[in-house]
Design a protein around this motif. Structure first.
Motif, PDB file in Angstrom:
ATOM      1  N   VAL A 166     -78.205 123.341 -85.251  1.00  0.00           N
ATOM      2  CA  VAL A 166     -78.970 122.064 -85.833  1.00  0.00           C
ATOM      3  C   VAL A 166     -78.305 120.584 -85.057  1.00  0.00           C
ATOM      4  N   ALA A 167     -76.494 120.556 -85.048  1.00  0.00           N
ATOM      5  CA  ALA A 167     -75.879 119.524 -84.565  1.00  0.00           C
ATOM      6  C   ALA A 167     -76.226 119.512 -82.611  1.00  0.00           C
ATOM      7  N   ALA A 168     -76.595 120.339 -82.307  1.00  0.00           N
ATOM      8  CA  ALA A 168     -77.491 120.346 -81.050  1.00  0.00           C
ATOM      9  C   ALA A 168     -78.012 120.042 -80.579  1.00  0.00           C
ATOM     10  N   TRP A 169     -79.271 120.284 -81.217  1.00  0.00           N
ATOM     11  CA  TRP A 169     -80.895 119.753 -81.229  1.00  0.00           C
ATOM     12  C   TRP A 169     -80.836 118.219 -81.774  1.00  0.00           C
ATOM     13  N   LEU A 170     -80.198 118.191 -83.116  1.00  0.00           N
ATOM     14  CA  LEU A 170     -80.044 116.419 -83.458  1.00  0.00           C
ATOM     15  C   LEU A 170     -79.243 115.818 -82.015  1.00  0.00           C
ATOM     16  N   ARG A 171     -78.582 115.867 -81.570  1.00  0.00           N
ATOM     17  CA  ARG A 171     -77.607 115.847 -80.042  1.00  0.00           C
ATOM     18  C   ARG A 171     -78.208 115.065 -78.952  1.00  0.00           C
ATOM     19  N   TYR A 172     -79.305 116.244 -78.838  1.00  0.00           N
ATOM     20  CA  TYR A 172     -79.894 116.186 -77.494  1.00  0.00           C
ATOM     21  C   TYR A 172     -81.433 116.787 -77.963  1.00  0.00           C
ATOM     22  N   PRO A 173     -82.768 115.756 -77.865  1.00  0.00           N
ATOM     23  CA  PRO A 173     -83.384 116.007 -78.623  1.00  0.00           C
ATOM     24  C   PRO A 173     -84.929 116.078 -77.854  1.00  0.00           C
ATOM     25  N   THR A 174     -84.308 115.728 -77.015  1.00  0.00           N
ATOM     26  CA  THR A 174     -85.155 116.056 -75.636  1.00  0.00           C
ATOM     27  C   THR A 174     -85.592 117.112 -74.405  1.00  0.00           C
ATOM     28  N   PRO A 175     -86.330 117.909 -74.049  1.00  0.00           N
ATOM     29  CA  PRO A 175     -86.088 118.517 -73.253  1.00  0.00           C
ATOM     30  C   PRO A 175     -85.216 118.092 -71.959  1.00  0.00           C
ATOM     31  N   MET A 176     -85.190 116.516 -71.082  1.00  0.00           N
ATOM     32  CA  MET A 176     -84.634 115.698 -70.762  1.00  0.00           C
ATOM     33  C   MET A 176     -83.278 116.015 -70.699  1.00  0.00           C
ATOM     34  N   ASP A 177     -82.936 115.827 -72.563  1.00  0.00           N
ATOM     35  CA  ASP A 177     -81.244 115.527 -72.444  1.00  0.00           C
ATOM     36  C   ASP A 177     -80.691 116.911 -72.336  1.00  0.00           C
ATOM     37  N   ALA A 178     -81.435 118.234 -73.085  1.00  0.00           N
ATOM     38  CA  ALA A 178     -80.714 119.423 -72.709  1.00  0.00           C
ATOM     39  C   ALA A 178     -80.788 119.928 -71.244  1.00  0.00           C
ATOM     40  N   ALA A 179     -81.879 119.241 -70.194  1.00  0.00           N
ATOM     41  CA  ALA A 179     -81.413 119.320 -68.890  1.00  0.00           C
ATOM     42  C   ALA A 179     -80.199 118.578 -68.888  1.00  0.00           C
ATOM     43  N   LEU A 180     -79.921 117.465 -68.909  1.00  0.00           N
ATOM     44  CA  LEU A 180     -78.795 116.845 -68.950  1.00  0.00           C
ATOM     45  C   LEU A 180     -77.472 117.220 -69.003  1.00  0.00           C
TER      46      LEU A 180
ATOM     47  N   GLU B 135     -81.251 125.456 -71.802  1.00  0.00           N
ATOM     48  CA  GLU B 135     -80.051 125.071 -71.849  1.00  0.00           C
ATOM     49  C   GLU B 135     -79.142 124.581 -72.610  1.00  0.00           C
ATOM     50  N   LEU B 136     -79.632 124.464 -73.829  1.00  0.00           N
ATOM     51  CA  LEU B 136     -78.371 124.473 -74.660  1.00  0.00           C
ATOM     52  C   LEU B 136     -77.727 125.968 -75.362  1.00  0.00           C
ATOM     53  N   SER B 137     -78.409 127.018 -75.008  1.00  0.00           N
ATOM     54  CA  SER B 137     -77.854 127.941 -75.292  1.00  0.00           C
ATOM     55  C   SER B 137     -76.635 128.608 -75.159  1.00  0.00           C
ATOM     56  N   PRO B 138     -76.025 127.963 -73.558  1.00  0.00           N
ATOM     57  CA  PRO B 138     -74.371 128.724 -73.425  1.00  0.00           C
ATOM     58  C   PRO B 138     -73.553 127.173 -74.811  1.00  0.00           C
ATOM     59  N   LEU B 139     -73.943 126.271 -74.540  1.00  0.00           N
ATOM     60  CA  LEU B 139     -73.187 124.622 -75.671  1.00  0.00           C
ATOM     61  C   LEU B 139     -73.402 125.860 -76.447  1.00  0.00           C
ATOM     62  N   ILE B 140     -74.138 126.157 -76.954  1.00  0.00           N
ATOM     63  CA  ILE B 140     -74.097 126.536 -78.806  1.00  0.00           C
ATOM     64  C   ILE B 140     -73.635 127.094 -78.593  1.00  0.00           C
ATOM     65  N   ALA B 141     -73.522 128.386 -77.495  1.00  0.00           N
ATOM     66  CA  ALA B 141     -72.171 129.556 -77.605  1.00  0.00           C
ATOM     67  C   ALA B 141     -71.593 129.608 -77.457  1.00  0.00           C
ATOM     68  N   ALA B 142     -70.553 128.580 -77.186  1.00  0.00           N
ATOM     69  CA  ALA B 142     -69.634 127.948 -76.847  1.00  0.00           C
ATOM     70  C   ALA B 142     -68.745 126.940 -77.903  1.00  0.00           C
ATOM     71  N   THR B 143     -69.682 126.690 -78.629  1.00  0.00           N
ATOM     72  CA  THR B 143     -68.954 125.328 -79.228  1.00  0.00           C
ATOM     73  C   THR B 143     -69.171 126.733 -81.396  1.00  0.00           C
ATOM     74  N   THR B 144     -69.703 127.378 -81.252  1.00  0.00           N
ATOM     75  CA  THR B 144     -69.809 128.278 -81.978  1.00  0.00           C
ATOM     76  C   THR B 144     -68.855 128.877 -81.855  1.00  0.00           C
ATOM     77  N   GLN B 145     -68.789 129.887 -80.890  1.00  0.00           N
ATOM     78  CA  GLN B 145     -67.006 130.998 -80.953  1.00  0.00           C
ATOM     79  C   GLN B 145     -66.027 129.387 -80.409  1.00  0.00           C
ATOM     80  N   TRP B 146     -66.057 128.378 -80.501  1.00  0.00           N
ATOM     81  CA  TRP B 146     -64.653 127.656 -80.829  1.00  0.00           C
ATOM     82  C   TRP B 146     -64.465 127.333 -82.037  1.00  0.00           C
ATOM     83  N   LEU B 147     -65.277 126.937 -82.783  1.00  0.00           N
ATOM     84  CA  LEU B 147     -64.814 127.006 -84.168  1.00  0.00           C
ATOM     85  C   LEU B 147     -65.053 128.026 -85.277  1.00  0.00           C
TER      86      LEU B 147
END
Length: 176
Positions: free
Chosen positions: A42-56, A4-16
């Motif tokens: 690393v930042a995304a894994w810290l921010r959303y540490p559980t599968p539930m966080d990532a799903a939300l 679930e974090l893949s789009p977030l990671i890709a977009a945030t990387t692209q923005w940076l």
């Protein structure tokens, strides 16, 4: 980790990498993107540490790049096909990644947190996966001169710096 974090990671990387681009050719762009991707992961894994966080966050969405664009002085109005990926940019993750890119000690602490034996069952990563973030060589530094410049990234890094420190302090509640 969590798909679930893949789009977030890709977009945030692209923005940076668009906000703080590499100065050279294709190799520099790739090295810069690799460093941004490692910091954002690393930042995304810290921010959303559980599968539930990532799903939300996958359901609710991360918020978009509007405030980050304003802070960095971007005055371009995204066209329709540009706008979609920008909605997946996570401001907190971008801020935390900026902090990691500009502070080697903080980056080391964050990588340790997401690759510790207790976290590894969720992330499956080892510190070696984050070599470019932790120990950039001369080519990495040159390629990401803007991306790692503390003064240039300060407005973004300072947005959620306290939350990053909280996330790295065991036993403390996470704040945004």
């Amino acid at each position: 980790m969590h798909k679930e974090l893949s789009p977030l990671i890709a977009a945030t990387t692209q923005w940076l990498t668009r906000a703080y681009p590499a100065g050279g050719g294709a190799l520099d762009a790739a090295l810069c993107a690799a460093q941004a991707h490692q910091a954002v992961t690393v930042a995304a894994w810290l921010r959303y540490p559980t599968p539930m966080d990532a799903a939300l966050v996958g359901v609710a969405g991360p918020g978009g790049s509007a405030r980050l664009d304003w802070i960095t002085g971007s005055d371009e109005t995204p066209v329709a096909d540009e706008y979609a990926w920008r909605t997946w940019v996570d401001e907190v993750v971008a801020s935390w990644a900026a902090g990691l890119l500009t502070d080697p000690d903080l980056a080391r602490d964050a990588v340790t947190a997401v690759t510790s034996p207790s976290a590894r069952r969720h992330t499956g990563a080892s510190p070696a996966a984050f070599r470019r973030l932790l120990t950039p060589d001369e080519n990495d530094r040159r390629a990401a001169a803007l991306l790692r410049h503390p003064d240039l990234l300060a407005p973004v890094a300072e947005l959620h710096h306290a939350g990053l420190l909280d996330a790295l302090t065991p036993g403390q509640p996470l704040t945004a």
